[in-house]
Design an enzyme around this catalytic site. Structure first.
Site, PDB file in Angstrom:
ATOM      1  CD  GLU A 121      -2.881  -1.265   2.278  1.00 17.90           C
ATOM      2  OE1 GLU A 121      -4.054  -1.551   2.043  1.00 17.90           O
ATOM      3  OE2 GLU A 121      -2.457  -1.084   3.428  1.00 17.90           O
ATOM      4  CB  CYS A 134       3.091   7.386   3.433  1.00 20.45           C
ATOM      5  SG  CYS A 134       3.700   6.230   4.649  1.00 20.45           S
ATOM      6  CB  CYS A 141       7.963  -5.281   8.379  1.00 20.08           C
ATOM      7  SG  CYS A 141       9.411  -4.569   9.176  1.00 20.08           S
ATOM      8  CB  CYS A 145       7.249  -2.927  16.021  1.00 17.65           C
ATOM      9  SG  CYS A 145       8.903  -2.561  15.426  1.00 17.65           S
ATOM     10  CB  CYS A 148       3.841  -2.114  13.733  1.00 16.13           C
ATOM     11  SG  CYS A 148       3.871  -1.898  11.940  1.00 16.13           S
ATOM     12  N   GLY A 205       7.369  -1.941   5.787  1.00 14.80           N
ATOM     13  CA  GLY A 205       8.750  -2.402   5.690  1.00 14.80           C
ATOM     14  C   GLY A 205       9.764  -1.532   6.397  1.00 14.80           C
ATOM     15  CD  GLU A 206      14.061  -0.421   9.234  1.00 15.57           C
ATOM     16  OE1 GLU A 206      13.278  -0.044  10.114  1.00 15.57           O
ATOM     17  OE2 GLU A 206      14.882   0.359   8.687  1.00 15.57           O
ATOM     18  CB  SER A 237      10.668   6.319   9.158  1.00 13.97           C
ATOM     19  OG  SER A 237      10.388   5.838  10.450  1.00 13.97           O
ATOM     20  CB  SER A 259      10.560   3.972  14.953  1.00 14.96           C
ATOM     21  OG  SER A 259      10.058   4.388  13.713  1.00 14.96           O
ATOM     22  CG  LEU A 260      13.420   6.706  21.171  1.00 18.76           C
ATOM     23  CD1 LEU A 260      14.690   5.891  21.012  1.00 18.76           C
ATOM     24  CD2 LEU A 260      13.765   8.109  21.686  1.00 18.76           C
ATOM     25  CG  HIS A 261       8.042   3.834  19.008  1.00 14.72           C
ATOM     26  ND1 HIS A 261       7.430   4.977  18.545  1.00 14.72           N
ATOM     27  CD2 HIS A 261       8.284   3.076  17.901  1.00 14.72           C
ATOM     28  CE1 HIS A 261       7.301   4.901  17.226  1.00 14.72           C
ATOM     29  NE2 HIS A 261       7.818   3.772  16.816  1.00 14.72           N
ATOM     30  CG  ASN A 336      -3.121   5.562  13.730  1.00 16.01           C
ATOM     31  OD1 ASN A 336      -3.980   6.375  14.040  1.00 16.01           O
ATOM     32  ND2 ASN A 336      -1.979   5.924  13.168  1.00 16.01           N
ATOM     33  CB  CYS A 379       1.421   5.621  11.424  1.00 15.29           C
ATOM     34  SG  CYS A 379       2.020   7.180  10.981  1.00 15.29           S
TER      35      CYS A 379
END
Ligand code: SAH
Ligand code: SF4
Length: 405
Positions: A121, A134, A141, A145, A148, A205-206, A237, A259-261, A336, A379
């Site tokens: 997508e 985006c 991926c 995570c 996600c 994906g990464e 990212s 992406s720290l989180h 989300n 996201c």
């Protein structure tokens, strides 16, 4: 308010997919295009000039066939058309959200043995002055995570440079965003003369696990004679693949988002399991050394707001301490939700309190407004349609694809 969205292209059945037979020139670098021209019989001495011409028609003008490339001789156009196409990823569905966000489902060739295609997508987020695309770097991926949706997908493959740059071209095709094109009248588009002004590698994906293809694609995207989106308007990212952060800076030179989180390894290990391999301290060191980082070119730290998990005032203070000495911006992302997740989004007043601490420490701390939630385009909500099917449906499709032969 009940959310409504419109679907402009109805999804084509998977079993009707036919993989392209000829290679596409989309995604080729200038050197690869020169080789392709060699295959079509162009003498070496002419190739540089011919590459220049093709580059302009393909990436600046966005032509989808060789027919109208008036500066290219008829004979060469015919030779090229015998061997190559200008195909982009196939658009199999288009949705537009009530907030103007557009989402395209793109179908790509799958593994040769499985017959089933893959899909990814790509999401367009319009604003008054900018339009951000985006872009996905992988089908699914390999990282998992825990918050996600993409990370729950089993099927994974790297996208090619053509499939990555092709997403920008598809968006331009669908919105008439080439020179002389007609802009859409349905939905919001920015006020300037281009619809796609910014690119973020924040889809599925990464990107740093597919660095070579991402680099080749982004060099085409940022090429001034081609797609022409400046590196300052392209953000990659990563969840923190440390060895490739420096390479991305040197070889691409775009903006970086991390992406720290979480601010403690124990929690980050759970949210972003890659942290077990590349823990916070080393990640911060890599950010300090990111080539080109400066006050004018800050690194964005993304922080997803998870209720009761990482959203305390203590966490906010620790975040500020952690980022000391780094040219940083902080982006708070409301979580989300997706079907089956165990997390909830933090309460709005908690997000505001968290954001205030960050702001008082001198950081702009925009809270990213969720966009396109009604079409599952926000996201972390992306997941391929093939994966949403049940195992039984997948088997039935595979059987149909086999009997088609
Ligand atoms: N793999 C890369 C880029 C894709 S994800 C990365 O992880 O950075 C883009 C951003 O969306 C990341 O910051 C990611 O952590 C965040 N994200 C993932 N799932 C989310 C969700 N459900 N809600 C909000 N943000 C999410
Ligand atoms: Fe992969 Fe990024 Fe999702 Fe983590 S957040 S699973 S790295 S796409």
């Amino acid at each position: 308010m009940s959310l409504q969205s419109e679907t402009f292209i109805e999804k084509a059945p998977l079993e009707r997919y036919i993989a392209p037979e000829m290679p596409s020139l989309i995604g080729m670098s200038r050197a690869e295009l020169a080789d392709a021209l060699g295959q079509a019989g162009v003498p070496e001495a002419q190739r540089k000039m011919r590459v220049q011409q093709l580059w302009h028609w393909i990436y600046f003008r966005g032509f989808t066939t060789f027919d109208d490339m008036t500066s290219v001789s008829k004979e060469l156009r015919a030779e090229l058309a015998k061997r190559f196409t200008l195909a982009r990823p196939e658009v199999v569905a288009e949705q537009i959200s009530i907030d103007g966000t557009r989402k395209w489902l793109l179908r790509l060739p799958g593994d040769p043995d499985s017959k089933l295609p893959h899909d990814v997508e790509c999401v367009y987020i319009p604003d008054t002055e900018r339009g951000t695309l985006c872009v996905s770097s992988q089908v699914g991926c390999t990282l998992t995570c825990s918050f996600c949706h993409t990370g729950t997908q089993r099927l994974v493959r790297n996208l090619t440079a053509g499939e990555i740059a092709g997403q920008i071209m598809v968006a331009r095709d669908r919105m008439g965003d080439w020179p002389g094109g007609t802009r859409p009248t349905d939905g919001v588009v920015p006020s300037g003369d281009r619809c796609v002004t910014n690119v973020v590698m924040m889809g599925m994906g990464e990107p740093l696990y597919n660095l070579d293809a991402v680099r080749d694609a982004l060099l085409i995207v940022s090429d001034g004679d081609g797609l022409g989106i400046s590196k300052r308007r392209i953000t990659l990212s990563t969840s923190g693949v440390i060895p490739n952060i420096e390479r991305a800076g040197n070889e691409i030179g775009c903006m970086l988002a991390v992406s720290l989180h979480a601010v403690r390894d124990e929690l980050r290990n759970e949210l972003v399991p890659l942290n077990r391999k590349y823990p916070i301290k080393e990640l911060m060191e890599a950010c300090r050394n990111y080539p080109g980082a400066s006050n004018a070119k800050r690194i964005t730290f993304e922080y997803v707001m998870l209720k009761g998990v990482n959203d305390s005032i203590e966490d906010a203070k620790a975040l500020v301490r952690l980022l000391k000495g780094i040219h940083a911006k902080i982006n708070l992302i409301p979580f989300n939700p997706w079907p089956g997740t165990k997390y909830e989004c933090s309460d709005w007043d908690q997000i505001e309190k968290f954001s205030q601490v960050v702001f008082d420490a001198g950081y702009a701390s925009p809270v990213r407004t969720p966009r396109g939630r009604d079409i599952l385009a926000a996201c972390g909500q992306l997941k391929s349609a093939t994966e949403k099917l049940s195992a039984r449906e997948r088997m039935a499709l595979r059987a149909m694809a086999m009997t088609d032969e």
